[in-house]
Scaffold this motif. Structure first.
Motif, PDB file in Angstrom:
ATOM      1  N   HIS A  64       4.913 -10.275   3.367  1.00  0.00           N
ATOM      2  CA  HIS A  64       3.467 -10.186   3.563  1.00  0.00           C
ATOM      3  C   HIS A  64       2.942  -9.043   2.695  1.00  0.00           C
ATOM      4  O   HIS A  64       3.685  -8.467   1.911  1.00  0.00           O
ATOM      5  N   THR A  65       1.656  -8.703   2.810  1.00  0.00           N
ATOM      6  CA  THR A  65       1.127  -7.579   2.038  1.00  0.00           C
ATOM      7  C   THR A  65       1.704  -6.281   2.584  1.00  0.00           C
ATOM      8  O   THR A  65       1.517  -5.954   3.754  1.00  0.00           O
ATOM      9  N   CYS A  66       2.408  -5.566   1.750  1.00  0.00           N
ATOM     10  CA  CYS A  66       3.173  -4.395   2.214  1.00  0.00           C
ATOM     11  C   CYS A  66       2.362  -3.114   2.086  1.00  0.00           C
ATOM     12  O   CYS A  66       1.902  -2.752   1.001  1.00  0.00           O
ATOM     13  N   ALA A  67       2.227  -2.405   3.206  1.00  0.00           N
ATOM     14  CA  ALA A  67       1.642  -1.066   3.195  1.00  0.00           C
ATOM     15  C   ALA A  67       2.726  -0.005   3.168  1.00  0.00           C
ATOM     16  O   ALA A  67       2.490   1.136   2.749  1.00  0.00           O
ATOM     17  N   THR A  68       3.936  -0.367   3.626  1.00  0.00           N
ATOM     18  CA  THR A  68       5.061   0.567   3.636  1.00  0.00           C
ATOM     19  C   THR A  68       6.356  -0.228   3.630  1.00  0.00           C
ATOM     20  O   THR A  68       6.405  -1.363   4.127  1.00  0.00           O
ATOM     21  N   SER A 113       2.743  -3.852   7.352  1.00  0.00           N
ATOM     22  CA  SER A 113       1.750  -4.602   6.595  1.00  0.00           C
ATOM     23  C   SER A 113       0.322  -4.261   6.988  1.00  0.00           C
ATOM     24  O   SER A 113       0.049  -3.741   8.076  1.00  0.00           O
ATOM     25  N   PHE A 114      -0.587  -4.606   6.074  1.00  0.00           N
ATOM     26  CA  PHE A 114      -2.017  -4.510   6.361  1.00  0.00           C
ATOM     27  C   PHE A 114      -2.458  -5.576   7.361  1.00  0.00           C
ATOM     28  O   PHE A 114      -3.587  -5.521   7.856  1.00  0.00           O
ATOM     29  N   ASP A 115      -1.580  -6.569   7.634  1.00  0.00           N
ATOM     30  CA  ASP A 115      -1.929  -7.595   8.629  1.00  0.00           C
ATOM     31  C   ASP A 115      -1.556  -7.166  10.051  1.00  0.00           C
ATOM     32  O   ASP A 115      -1.516  -7.983  10.968  1.00  0.00           O
ATOM     33  N   SER A 150       3.448   3.253   8.117  1.00  0.00           N
ATOM     34  CA  SER A 150       4.751   3.910   7.984  1.00  0.00           C
ATOM     35  C   SER A 150       5.735   3.336   8.995  1.00  0.00           C
ATOM     36  O   SER A 150       5.350   3.016  10.139  1.00  0.00           O
ATOM     37  N   VAL A 151       6.992   3.193   8.558  1.00  0.00           N
ATOM     38  CA  VAL A 151       8.064   2.744   9.459  1.00  0.00           C
ATOM     39  C   VAL A 151       9.319   3.565   9.194  1.00  0.00           C
ATOM     40  O   VAL A 151       9.501   4.109   8.105  1.00  0.00           O
ATOM     41  N   ASP A 152      10.158   3.674  10.206  1.00  0.00           N
ATOM     42  CA  ASP A 152      11.475   4.269  10.072  1.00  0.00           C
ATOM     43  C   ASP A 152      12.371   3.622  11.125  1.00  0.00           C
ATOM     44  O   ASP A 152      11.875   3.111  12.143  1.00  0.00           O
ATOM     45  N   ASN A 210       8.392   7.596   0.659  1.00  0.00           N
ATOM     46  CA  ASN A 210       7.567   6.444   0.947  1.00  0.00           C
ATOM     47  C   ASN A 210       6.104   6.748   0.683  1.00  0.00           C
ATOM     48  O   ASN A 210       5.593   7.767   1.092  1.00  0.00           O
ATOM     49  N   ALA A 211       5.429   5.877  -0.024  1.00  0.00           N
ATOM     50  CA  ALA A 211       4.011   6.087  -0.318  1.00  0.00           C
ATOM     51  C   ALA A 211       3.170   5.653   0.854  1.00  0.00           C
ATOM     52  O   ALA A 211       3.526   4.745   1.591  1.00  0.00           O
ATOM     53  N   GLY A 212       2.046   6.325   1.028  1.00  0.00           N
ATOM     54  CA  GLY A 212       1.118   5.958   2.090  1.00  0.00           C
ATOM     55  C   GLY A 212      -0.289   5.976   1.549  1.00  0.00           C
ATOM     56  O   GLY A 212      -0.503   6.137   0.354  1.00  0.00           O
TER      57      GLY A 212
END
Length: 399
Positions: free
Chosen positions: A202-206, A218-220, A246-248, A395-397
């Motif tokens: 999907h559209t990845c935010a992280t 994701s942004f979803d 963000s995820v970990d 990781n970019a945010g």
């Protein structure tokens, strides 16, 4: 009598005998001392008007010596060092170029250069009392800062493959994962520039990955885990009501954590996809979460405890990793009580130190005391990424 007539007269006169001249000079000096300031100035003006080029040159050389005194050379060394403490680093370096004596004095002041390095955030080893050593440390740090600002401290290369905006990045052990708006994620070998894996997402935010899988936020508003080798979706995590920034995760604990634009942090069962806990308390988007084992002891945690850190625009919150519903925040860290300083979505934690940054510089907290150990101030407004002995997340945010 005109000046020309006076000069002709002076050339025609026979020089006075030494004894007569000394007597005349003494008489003039005594009379000169009885005059007030205005009369003295008039007398000097008159003598200057009668002087030729030789006398004027002599007067100029004498005045330069009398008026331009080298205070750094004349002062006791202790007073010179005290004055130097008030100068900024750029002025100190300029003073070093004045003359050899100034350079020698400035280069011998250990306290001055240690203070300069301390302002940069350096931890000072008091056993090293060699001033040139600390001056060298400062010059190297300054050069590195300029190189970072001018983007000359690193090599650049392009990785071609995505067809839309690349928003998410995660680097680990020579591999770079990228997540894009083109609904794909790719894993690259940074050294060769080759794409190792490319899967539809999907559209990845992280993004975050290991050898077997990729986890994406994701942004979803959802999170998903994917298998690299097949591209198959392993698990999906639903529950956030805002974009997941963000995820970990930790395979040993079978736990995944996430931070979202809905101001919450969620704790999930990694394999089952079930939400175990929702942590509230943030008043801004949660742009960074980190799951890490503590290596130090404090009044609220022990070595070996797993700790969850979450950060928003102004605060960093420390949580115990428990599955109880009413989980309490252990500590809230900030760099300005009035929220005048905004934190960047950059956060690092190695179990001993927490590091974050703002446009003004980098901040390091001691995890045992939660006190700020040092602040590394930047001369210009650019983002630093500092890792405290930690091969961790880049990781970019959201910016």
């Amino acid at each position: 009598m005109s000046r020309i007539q006076m000069e002709e007269c002076s050339r025609s006169h026979v020089p006075m005998e030494k004894a007569a001249f000394e007597g005349w000079l003494e008489s003039v000096s005594v009379t000169f001392l009885t005059l007030n300031d205005q009369q003295r100035n008039q007398s000097l003006d008159h003598l200057i008007s009668l002087s030729g080029a030789v006398q004027l040159r002599h007067l100029s050389n004498g005045l330069e010596t009398l008026l331009k005194r080298d205070f750094l050379r004349l002062l006791p060394l202790e007073l010179a060092f005290y004055l130097l403490h008030w100068l900024d680093p750029e002025t100190l370096l300029t003073c070093c170029r004045v003359c050899k004596q100034w350079n020698k004095v400035i280069n011998s002041c250990t306290d001055v250069w240690q203070g300069v390095c301390r302002k940069l955030g350096w931890r000072i080893d008091e056993s090293i009392q060699d001033a040139p050593h600390w001056k060298g440390v400062y010059l190297k740090a300054k050069l590195r800062m300029v190189q970072l600002q001018d983007q000359k401290a690193f090599e650049t290369s392009s990785l071609i493959g995505h067809s839309a905006r690349v928003y998410a990045l995660y680097y680990k052990d020579g591999l770079l994962c990228t997540g894009s708006d083109d609904l794909s994620a790719k894993l690259w070998d940074v050294r060769t520039g080759q794409c190792i894996y490319g899967i539809q997402t999907h559209t990845c935010a992280t993004v975050k990955f290991d050898e077997q899988k990729l986890v994406t936020g994701s942004f979803d508003n959802t999170i998903a885990s994917w298998e690299w080798s097949t591209g198959a979706k392993i698990q999906q995590f639903r529950g956030h009501t805002g974009a997941v920034f963000s995820v970990d995760y930790n395979d040993e604990l079978d736990v995944l954590v996430s931070g979202s634009a809905d101001f919450t942090v969620k704790v999930w069962a990694l394999s089952a996809g079930a939400c175990l806990n929702t942590l509230t308390g943030h008043t801004e988007w949660v742009t960074k979460v980190i799951l890490q084992k503590s290596e130090v002891e404090s009044v609220v945690h022990s070595p070996g405890d797993y700790i969850l850190l979450s950060a928003d625009k102004y605060e960093i919150k420390v949580w115990p990793l428990g599955r109880e519903i009413n989980c309490k925040c252990l500590k809230t860290l900030s760099v300005s009580e009035d929220r005048s300083i905004s934190l960047q979505p950059r956060l690092q934690f190695d179990g001993r130190y927490i590091v974050s940054c703002s446009d003004l510089g980098v901040y390091q907290w001691d995890f045992a005391s939660f006190e700020i150990l040092r602040t590394v101030c930047s001369c210009q407004s650019f983002t630093w990424c500092l890792h405290p002995n930690h091969q961790g997340d880049k990781n970019a945010g959201p910016s």
